[in-house]
Motif scaffolding. Sequence first.
Motif, PDB file in Angstrom:
ATOM      1  N   ILE A 871      37.077  38.415  34.659  1.00 52.46           N
ATOM      2  CA  ILE A 871      35.799  37.697  34.733  1.00 52.46           C
ATOM      3  C   ILE A 871      34.801  38.605  35.450  1.00 52.46           C
ATOM      4  CG2 ILE A 871      34.586  35.688  35.656  1.00 52.46           C
ATOM      5  CD1 ILE A 871      37.145  34.112  35.454  1.00 52.46           C
ATOM      6  N   GLN A 872      33.744  38.919  34.767  1.00 54.72           N
ATOM      7  CA  GLN A 872      32.726  39.780  35.356  1.00 54.72           C
ATOM      8  C   GLN A 872      31.718  38.937  36.139  1.00 54.72           C
ATOM      9  OE1 GLN A 872      31.139  41.882  32.008  1.00 54.72           O
ATOM     10  NE2 GLN A 872      32.994  43.150  31.737  1.00 54.72           N
ATOM     11  N   SER A 873      31.259  39.446  37.249  1.00 60.69           N
ATOM     12  CA  SER A 873      30.282  38.760  38.115  1.00 60.69           C
ATOM     13  C   SER A 873      30.794  37.393  38.539  1.00 60.69           C
ATOM     14  CB  SER A 873      28.927  38.605  37.399  1.00 60.69           C
ATOM     15  OG  SER A 873      28.421  39.881  37.025  1.00 60.69           O
ATOM     16  N   ALA A 874      32.017  37.341  39.059  1.00 60.91           N
ATOM     17  CA  ALA A 874      32.598  36.082  39.513  1.00 60.91           C
ATOM     18  C   ALA A 874      32.045  35.710  40.887  1.00 60.91           C
ATOM     19  CB  ALA A 874      34.118  36.212  39.588  1.00 60.91           C
ATOM     20  N   PRO A 875      31.802  34.396  41.132  1.00 56.93           N
ATOM     21  CA  PRO A 875      31.257  33.985  42.430  1.00 56.93           C
ATOM     22  C   PRO A 875      32.248  34.199  43.570  1.00 56.93           C
ATOM     23  CG  PRO A 875      31.866  32.073  41.154  1.00 56.93           C
ATOM     24  CD  PRO A 875      32.019  33.254  40.243  1.00 56.93           C
ATOM     25  N   ASP A 876      33.557  34.123  43.266  1.00 56.50           N
ATOM     26  CA  ASP A 876      34.573  34.220  44.323  1.00 56.50           C
ATOM     27  C   ASP A 876      35.881  34.652  43.680  1.00 56.50           C
ATOM     28  OD1 ASP A 876      36.114  34.053  46.561  1.00 56.50           O
ATOM     29  OD2 ASP A 876      35.602  31.980  47.053  1.00 56.50           O
ATOM     30  N   ALA A 877      36.740  35.262  44.449  1.00 59.00           N
ATOM     31  CA  ALA A 877      38.052  35.664  43.922  1.00 59.00           C
ATOM     32  C   ALA A 877      39.067  34.548  44.032  1.00 59.00           C
ATOM     33  CB  ALA A 877      38.550  36.897  44.653  1.00 59.00           C
ATOM     34  N   ASN A 878      38.721  33.469  44.744  1.00 51.51           N
ATOM     35  CA  ASN A 878      39.677  32.403  45.027  1.00 51.51           C
ATOM     36  C   ASN A 878      39.634  31.351  43.913  1.00 51.51           C
ATOM     37  OD1 ASN A 878      41.564  30.884  46.348  1.00 51.51           O
ATOM     38  ND2 ASN A 878      40.097  29.948  47.759  1.00 51.51           N
TER      39      ASN A 878
END
Length: 1522
Positions: A871-878
């Motif tokens: 996922i590109q430009s994800a808000p968070d890794a969690n």
Amino acid sequence: MLLLLSALISLLWPEASRCLVAGVNFTVEGDIRHLVSTPNAVYIAAAERLYQLNRDLSLVQTVNQRGVLRGKSDSAQFLRVAEKEKWNATFSVNVLLPFVVNGTLISCGVTDNECGYCELLALANISTVLYREHIQVGPSRRTSASVAFLVSVASRGFYILTAIEQSKDKTSQSMCPSFSETVYLHDTLHNQDKKASNQGGIFSFSGDGSNPLFKSNGEADFVDGFQIDSIIYLFANVPSSRARGNKVRLIWLQAKTKKIDTMKSLRGASLIVPGRKDSRLVASSVVLAQAHSPLWVGVFSVDGEPSNTELVLFDITPDLNIVADKDQDFCSAVTCSEKHPQPKVLQPQKVLFRQTSMTSVLAVKQGTWMVIFIGTGDGQLIKLHVDKNHHTACPTVLYWTDDDRKVFPRMHLDEVDHKHLYVAFGNTVQRVLVSKCHTHKTLRDCWSAQDPSCVWCGAKNSCTFKDECQNSNWLSLVDEYQPKMISYSVEKLSGGQIKLNVQTNVAVEQNASSIFSCHFSGTSGELCSRDGLPPKFPECSCTLSNGTLPSKGMSIAVKVRLASMRFSQSLKIMTCSDIRGSPTAALCQRCIEVGCAWSKNVCSWATAGVMNDRVCQTIQSGMNLSKPEISSITPSIVSFYGHNNAVMSGYNLSHVIRVRIQTNMDCTPRESPVWFNTGMSLMFHIPANEGKGTGRLCAVLPDGSCHGNSTVTYMSSPSCIAVTPSSTWNSGKRKITLIGSNLEVVDAVLHSHTQQEVSLFTNRSSQNLTYHTPAAQSTQRVFTSILSLKVANESLRCSQSITYYPDPQFTSFTSRRTGEGVRFTIQKAADNLEMSIEDVSALGVYEGKDYHCIMKNKETSNQTDFFICEIQSAPDANFRQLKVIYGDKTVLLQNTSHLLTLMLLVLLLIPCIILVVVMVYRHQQRQLTVKMNKRMENLELDIRNDIRQGFVDLQTEKADLMENVGTIPFLDYKHFASRIFFPENEALMASCMADVGQVSVKVHLDECCHGLSRLIQDPHFLRSMVHAVEEQKSFTIKDKCALASLLTVALHSNLSYLTEVMEALLKDLMQKNNNTQPKMLLRRTECTVEKLLTNWMSICLYGFLRESVGQHLFLLVSALTQQIARGPVDCVTEKALYTLSEDWLLWQAQDFSSLRLRVLFAVGSDGGVSEPLEVIALSCDTVEQVKEKILTTFKAKFGFPYSSRQRSVCLELDTDGSFIALEEVDASSQVIGEVTMLNTLKHYKVPDGATIKVLSKPPSHSPQQSVKDDQDFSGKYFHLIDPDVDEDQTKSPERKKLKLKEVHLTKLLSTKVAVHSFVENLFQSIWGMPHCRAPQAVKYFFDFLDSQADNMKIPDPDVRHIWKTNSLPLRFWVNILKNPHFVFDMDKSPHLDGCLSVIAQAFMDSFSLSETQLGKHTPTNKLLYGKDIPEFKQEVKAYYRQIREQPPITHSDFHSFLHEESKKHENEFNEAAALKELYKIIQRYFSEITEKLEQNGAPAELKEQLHQVKKTFDGLKSCSWS
């Protein structure tokens, strides 16, 4: 010359005439270059091999064409090497000629150094090289535009003529001498030309001092060449004066003694196709090889389009008046001159056929017909028939290839049987049958095929080749094409009479034409007047008796007979002037179809106009309809199976009612109805086609005119060769790609595991088709689904399959940050699906919002698949959740790191839970063991008691059955016979017994019946009628039985004649079964005579039945009834404890006791009672059963019944002076679930010796006087058998004791012992011999069977025994034993029927010849009488022996007996009613009966009598029997 060749062939190969099997093929390595045949073999030249095959295409010899070149390059010698040796050159064959007269095969061509090389091979074995020579014969390179063939010169033998392609770009790298001129003549023998002896070889072309050749003035492509007598014909394509134009040239040469003279005799002509430009010859074949007017056909490509081909017929008679060697294009001089005059132009006789991409042609003569075989570029072999007037019949496709490989230019006919073609496709040669005669199953189909090779053979009754129909009549085509087998016309004679003229368009063998007849029949009455001319082949006529025709016309059936061959046709004729209206093509067609003619836009009689429907095509419609225009057809390319729901688009389509389509293979156009017509578009079905090609479409209007012009292309059926991927998951929707050919015509894909059609394709082309798989019904199992392609109405099996596996198991995922994006690793358990990243997509879920995860790649490790996405430009890794999507399924995965804590807690709790569960389980297990042991002890005790009680009952029961039953209630003869004749048809039984009143209408009816009675007294008619109706599939077994009984009633007054008819029909039946299974004769009632025999036996043995057997049968029935009543009988199911049938055994019965009741009967109205009557009942009897026993005891004691109906009395129980009403069901009745138990004496606590009072019920108008009248009686109530309802066992523990059926089987034996003496007495009365003589009918019929066995030469005594057993015991006595109500005035209960069936089975076992093996699996009904059967069998054998030894009965004595029986029962039946029912059958099958009479050669008087009876019956306006 041709006769000489044939004679030589027959001498060389006498075995060549053996029969071969059609439909075989042979495949070579590489493409076929040359294909030739001889009477004994087929020879094929391929790229690197030469093949010799038998006529059946089995391999005889193959020769390797590889070798080595030795020597200097300009004089290198070619030497063939063995298969595995080294080689450096290949011998490419360009000329392959079988020299049959010389026994050799000429094989010439070039080696790899472009040097010429020739071999003479032995025809019988091509591996034998007789001679080799390095010389060029034919072209120096492989080309299809050169020809070579043998020509014959009377004094010199044979030469090889080679015509070599001439082209501008011809270049040669050969270091050897080459010949580049156009036409050469080569020798075939040493010193054939004395001037050429210095050449040293046999293939010399020089002679007489100069070179025998001629040249072309430019380019030349040669197509064909042959010799007819002394004329040599060559066909070539040469350039025309137009730019890139072409003209077709025919060259004539005269075969003269000197080669140079032959060349100088050159004359030529041009062949043109009128109305076409730039015609080019593609293929050719001579049709009529004769010096006078030889005929020739050629395939021409026209208008500069190679695929636009036409088949054209020419007369190629040579014009020897033309100045020799003065041609523009060819000459024998050093240089040719263009100043010579224009060549003669030959016009075609006719353009015979048009078809796309024709590539080859072969024509032969079949009588006066031409048969032309045509090969096409898309792999079709088409057959065309042309009559003597050059009219073509409908073409047919003999063979086609699935892969559209084009047909090789040369085809050859099998020179021995002339029934097979050798046709080559690519690298395969096929042996094809020239005609499909055997596929035509009827005479009409055989004629309609319009194949002059086929005849209908009268002796074989099949369609065959003419030479296969020897010493027999045959039927075939006439000399010219006829569209209909029977044509007709209607004319009006001068006297006002209407005459129907019929023409049979058939050719027959000479003897058959002398036996010619026509039969005309209409709907009613005599059709033709008797003063007409007799029929004369091939014409016959009918002058109608009635001079006028109905306004709607008349239907006439004409039946034609030619020797043993018959065919018919239904004709529709009308008064021609009645066909009127606005002149349209449709009206014209209708006029001609009914035998009239079209003249001056009106319909007229046949003598005043044109009867050819081509005149209808020129009629202009007067209807004001807009002319439709077609802009497109979707789809425009279909397979030859057609296409459903095609769409036509265009303008002015509103009035279109049909779409007409015609291909080159259609004789007549076909039409398809339309629907969803919007004016701009409509839908229709594109019909299937016999072969590949182009069809022309137009739109049909109501006036019959057709407008617009569009085309649709028929191509080969689709095929699939691969599927990728080859697996899917069970939930479906995986994207699958089929790879194959012609896939654009596929309508849907089918999977064998489901009926669902997949028609939504995501991508489609000719080679690829992509779709989504359907789901499986089961989601866990592995299976294979076969693929099929749906094309129109056909399902084509695909060679591929798809394996279904359980859905993929995505287990977990992990995620990690990579710069601004998040990378996910999705784990999946390894499986066989071989999923790729294209099969999977993913969505990351963060705070309720989906983020698209782009698939990157797939990895596999340790039985686990890892799909990696990002996922590109994800808000968070969690990301705690991930949606994985495959097909139409979505799997929601949780992040595994958040589940670790929960998993630890669960692991700690698991041991505690397991400990608690184990402790609880062990405690309950101990309690259950104690309870089960107690129940098993009780169960064992109950079973022991039941077995002991059964043994005690068997040893102590007494069979005190009453034999004094009073008067036996015999039925009179009329009622006895009616129940035998019509056991299942009470209405027919009643009508045949009814008295006949003397009403005037019925007197008139009796006159009709009198005529029918006389008719059935004719044995010829009666046998024909019975056989005719029995042959009809609609005439059921029930109808056959009714017919037999109606005949019995109608002929009851003449039993002697009835006996004769029965014997005749039995003889017919015996002849029919003689060669199949004679032991099955008379075993079943499957034909009329078998039921007739049953009726006849019943009539003849009625006296014996009453006098000798009846009393014993009634005593047996009474004994069975008494024995059944001795024990419990379930009132609902009627099962009883005492029975002979295991199926009716009441093994669930509870304990019961016997009660003696004092029964008082109410007398008068003042309350008085009768003397007490002692009645024995059981404690388990219901109130209704007690009533029945009381009334039965009353009647037995006093001789008359107390009451006519059991339900008209009621019972009361005396309890200390007060009376309690006993009811079947009351408020105190026990109810289990929704089922009510019937009240019993035990329920009312009736003691032994109790007093019961019987009173008469007041009359009731209620339709339900008893609970048994309830429609759901068996569902609402129960008696001794508990309903299948769960209840508390503590309420009635005695009812819940386990009962075993086998414990109570001893009751069957008790019942058998009780009634055994009655059974023995009955059996002995049947096969007893009073006064040592059997009944006359038995002795007479057994003698008849013996005589028939002698006539049929059946020595097996078992067959005779079986015939007699099937006739008397099986057909009569078993019927009586199982149905005593046929003999006595009594009712038969289902339970009694079951017991009688057991006795009847034992009775039939006594007549069986086979020994019965008794064992533990033997049915109880067999075991009951197992020890008695051997004794009975000995009595039966003695019975049969005594009958056989008894003196025979004379015919006069037996006919006197029959006459007495007829007189004794005179007027017992209504014969008139039976005759009227018989007429209904005759009327129903009148035409079939009439036809059967004709087949059997019935006299005219008999047929006239039948028609008179029909006329008399039909003349009645109202009939009481109707």
